[in-house]
Enzyme design. Structure first.
Site: not given
Length: 396
Positions: A335, A361, A313-315
């Protein structure tokens, strides 16, 4: 801006049995706004055993705070945690003084009923709490079913799934609407709180379900603590066997917003086992540490080669999976500001993307959907929605 406004001082007390999502999300979001947040343990030591085996290390003991002045005191929930907070006399006198001085005080989940109700600081005020505590709250406040309720200087909310909304309201009360919007943008929150969520799935394959899937969640210095905590907590609620492994040389890590978390094992130890899923939280520093960990990258490559699920998820999709070829031929998201690093951007606008054995995500505000998406793949949609309702992420 000619001068930055001085940092608002916030106290977040934690206890054994505190709901870790409620504590960590509140601390993280307030620190993102620039608040000076003190995490205080009401136990005899700094390290608390929060619910679902999450270990948080406080900044100070509550006794160190007895003479301090705060702009906001905000209590996380958790049934046992709320009782432990209620029974702390230093905290009780701080909150009663806070209310008497006309300053902000807030609580979520069981704590409005268990702590604030018992202390009499909600008399004549509208308040909400976790659904099963509403009857108890009714004897000490006017109960309402809002996700977040503000009445005068008292702010209350319902559960893990309402915590991010609650924290953003606290930012607005401390710093104003503009700051609240500035903070909530990068969180990638959803606009339709309480509605059922949607997981985008391509090339569906069944993830081999068993009674208790074994899941590895690596953490590092700089890991996004909200993301890590939501993933660990939600998956353990679903009865998955979650191993939290530090990629650093010690169990304790300092996360991106300076929350101190303690892993279960070091990665060296964890790497001896095999997993039904390896899932990476984000956070810039954490993702960079993951990418540098040869041991972790090899585990991920092996996971992919053996056609077992992995996610990020994210980075982390952009900084860990992409550069190591782990998104080849796959649709993914990340992200928003990092999606330009993905070679295939066709599905990035989705909040959670499942492509075969891969799940990705976007950020803290999509972490709950991400974790529930994992629950859905292992245990089915019915179980995931049930859990979402228990957490008040979806309207019960």
């Amino acid at each position: 801006m000619a001068s930055a406004s001085p940092a608002k001082k916030v106290l977040v007390p934690i206890a054994n049995g505190t709901e870790p999502m409620e504590a960590v999300i509140t601390i993280d979001v307030l620190r993102r706004a620039g608040a000076d947040v003190t995490v205080a343990s009401v136990e005899k030591q700094l390290r608390v055993e929060a619910c679902h085996g999450v270990k948080i290390i406080a900044d100070v003991l509550i006794s160190d705070c007895s003479k301090s002045v705060f702009d906001l005191i905000t209590l996380p929930g958790g049934m046992l945690g709320a009782a432990n907070l209620k029974n702390n006399e230093v905290l009780e006198s701080l909150v009663k003084k806070q209310a008497a001085d006309g300053k902000l005080y807030a609580a979520i989940c069981a704590s409005p009923a268990v702590a604030f109700g018992s202390w009499g600081v909600l008399k004549g005020l509208k308040a909400t709490c976790y659904p099963s505590f509403m009857d108890q709250l009714a004897s000490s406040a006017t109960t309402v079913e809002s996700r977040v309720q503000v009445d005068g200087k008292a702010v209350t909310s319902r559960g893990p799934g309402t915590t991010m909304e609650f924290a953003v309201v606290l930012v607005e009360l401390l710093y104003g609407k503009e700051k609240a919007d500035e903070v909530s943008g990068p969180l990638v929150m959803r606009s339709n709180h309480g509605d059922e969520y949607i997981i985008t799935e391509l090339n569906p394959v069944g993830w081999t379900p068993n009674d208790s899937p074994k899941i590895l969640v690596p953490i590092a210095n700089g890991t996004e603590e909200m993301e890590a905590t939501m993933i660990i907590d939600v998956l353990r609620r679903a009865k998955a066997n979650v191993v939290v492994a530090s990629v650093e040389d010690q169990l304790e890590i300092v996360a991106s917003r300076k929350v101190k978390l303690e892993a279960d094992v070091l990665l060296d130890e964890a790497a001896k086992l095999s997993y039904d899923l390896i899932v990476l939280p984000g956070g810039l520093g954490g993702a960079q540490a993951f990418a540098k960990s040869e041991k972790l990258v090899n585990l991920l490559k092996k996971q992919r080669e053996s056609q077992r699920p992995y996610g990020a998820i994210c980075a982390s999709p952009a900084l860990v999976l992409e550069p190591h070829g782990l998104l080849k031929g796959k649709k993914a998201t990340a992200f928003p500001a990092m999606c330009d690093k993905l070679s295939d951007k066709s599905e990035v606008e989705n909040r959670v993307v499942v492509d075969g054995n891969l799940i990705t995500s976007r950020g803290p505000g999509t972490s709950m959907e991400f974790a529930l998406g994992i629950v859905e793949k292992f245990f089915g949609r019915k179980k995931a929605i049930e859990l979402a309702k228990v957490m008040l992420f979806v309207h019960p």
